[in-house]
Design an enzyme around this catalytic site. Structure first.
Site, mmCIF file in Angstrom:
data_model
loop_
_atom_site.group_PDB
_atom_site.id
_atom_site.type_symbol
_atom_site.label_atom_id
_atom_site.label_comp_id
_atom_site.label_asym_id
_atom_site.label_seq_id
_atom_site.Cartn_x
_atom_site.Cartn_y
_atom_site.Cartn_z
ATOM 1 N N LYS A 137 -8.140 -4.580 0.761
ATOM 2 C CA LYS A 137 -7.826 -5.900 1.326
ATOM 3 C C LYS A 137 -9.118 -6.690 1.526
ATOM 4 O O LYS A 137 -10.014 -6.246 2.244
ATOM 5 C CB LYS A 137 -7.087 -5.743 2.660
ATOM 6 C CG LYS A 137 -5.680 -5.170 2.497
ATOM 7 C CD LYS A 137 -5.029 -4.873 3.828
ATOM 8 C CE LYS A 137 -4.686 -6.116 4.602
ATOM 9 N NZ LYS A 137 -4.024 -5.770 5.892
HETATM 10 C C1 E4P Z 1 -1.780 -8.218 7.074
HETATM 11 O O1 E4P Z 1 -2.586 -8.251 6.143
HETATM 12 C C2 E4P Z 1 -2.196 -8.321 8.467
HETATM 13 O O2 E4P Z 1 -3.176 -7.347 8.643
HETATM 14 C C3 E4P Z 1 -1.144 -8.050 9.503
HETATM 15 O O3 E4P Z 1 0.108 -7.895 8.943
HETATM 16 C C4 E4P Z 1 -1.156 -9.062 10.620
HETATM 17 O O4 E4P Z 1 -0.074 -8.822 11.468
HETATM 18 P P1 E4P Z 1 -0.046 -9.373 12.983
HETATM 19 O O5 E4P Z 1 -0.079 -10.877 12.912
HETATM 20 O O6 E4P Z 1 1.234 -8.851 13.534
HETATM 21 O O7 E4P Z 1 -1.254 -8.824 13.654
#
Ligand code: E4P
Length: 225
Positions: A86
């Site tokens: 990522k």
């Molecule tokens: C995805 O890439 C993010 O890391 C994650 O889903 C964010 O989720 P949240 O807004 O519930 O922290």
């Protein structure tokens, strides 16, 4: 639409794998921090359980392209081929994505709040782009609508990239994206467990069982009546 678990608690991941048709695991630095343990120890535990063929998404921490590439190399070395690195969809990130793509590393472009970030990520070689649905909603915009725009941009430009929608707080957001046929959604265990937590469903099942037990006796099922 693939359904992915956004979490790093091995017990919850095991339970979800037992009951639901899930397709992999995503993590982020906050999720790993909650474990209070060495990140690679946690990630190896997840990889060992889900197997070498399942998708595991792990985020880089460095702020520069050079640092992101070094993070990516270590992540893939530790966790194997089906690991999606990522990368934040920022200037340094786009540079890192192009270099990593040329090395054959799979990329999930993350921290996406606008369709143009996703467009640039797909052109830079990302396999997935992750818009943050609930966080976008909380800013006063429509996260689901933005994910749909991104899906359309990918299809209209013949990009191979898919939307991996993230940051869900309710099942309605997930349903609307499943209807639209986006590539994948990743949700926390709470949101996935809640997909079928519904009084009407529970009450219908209870009624069927109670009617049947009235016929054949308490505790008896089709297997033993
Ligand atoms: C995805 O890439 C993010 O890391 C994650 O889903 C964010 O989720 P949240 O807004 O519930 O922290």
């Amino acid at each position: 639409m693939k359904l992915i678990i956004d979490d790093a608690h091995i017990e919850q991941i095991k339970e979800l794998y037992e009951y639901y048709p899930v397709d992999g695991v995503t993590t982020n630095p906050t999720i790993l921090a909650k474990s209070g343990r060495n990140p690679y120890e946690v990630l190896h535990e997840i990889r060992d359980f889900i197997g070498a063929d399942a998708e595991l998404h792990v985020q880089v921490i460095a702020r520069t392209a050079t640092g992101m590439i070094a993070d990516a190399h270590r992540i893939v070395k530790e966790l194997g081929d089906n690991t999606y690195v990522k990368i934040p969809s920022i200037q340094e990130g786009f540079k890192a994505m192009r270099i990593l793509k040329n090395e054959g590393i799979s990329i999930t472009a993350t921290a996406i709040y606008t369709p143009l970030q996703a467009f640039l990520a797909a052109k830079s070689g990302a396999s997935y782009a992750a818009p943050y649905i609930n966080r976008i909603d909380n800013m006063g915009y429509d996260g689901v609508e933005i994910a749909r725009h991104i899906h359309d941009i990918f299809k209209n430009n013949n990009f191979k990239a898919e939307v991996l929608a993230a940051s869900f707080k309710n099942s309605q957001q997930l349903l609307e994206l499943a209807e639209y046929g986006i590539g994948a959604s990743t949700a926390s265990p709470d949101v996935i467990f809640a997909l079928v937590k519904n009084e009407a469903i529970t009450s219908a099942i209870n009624q069927f069982i109670s009617d049947f037990e009235g016929l054949v006796g308490n505790g008896k099922t089709m297997a033993d009546c």
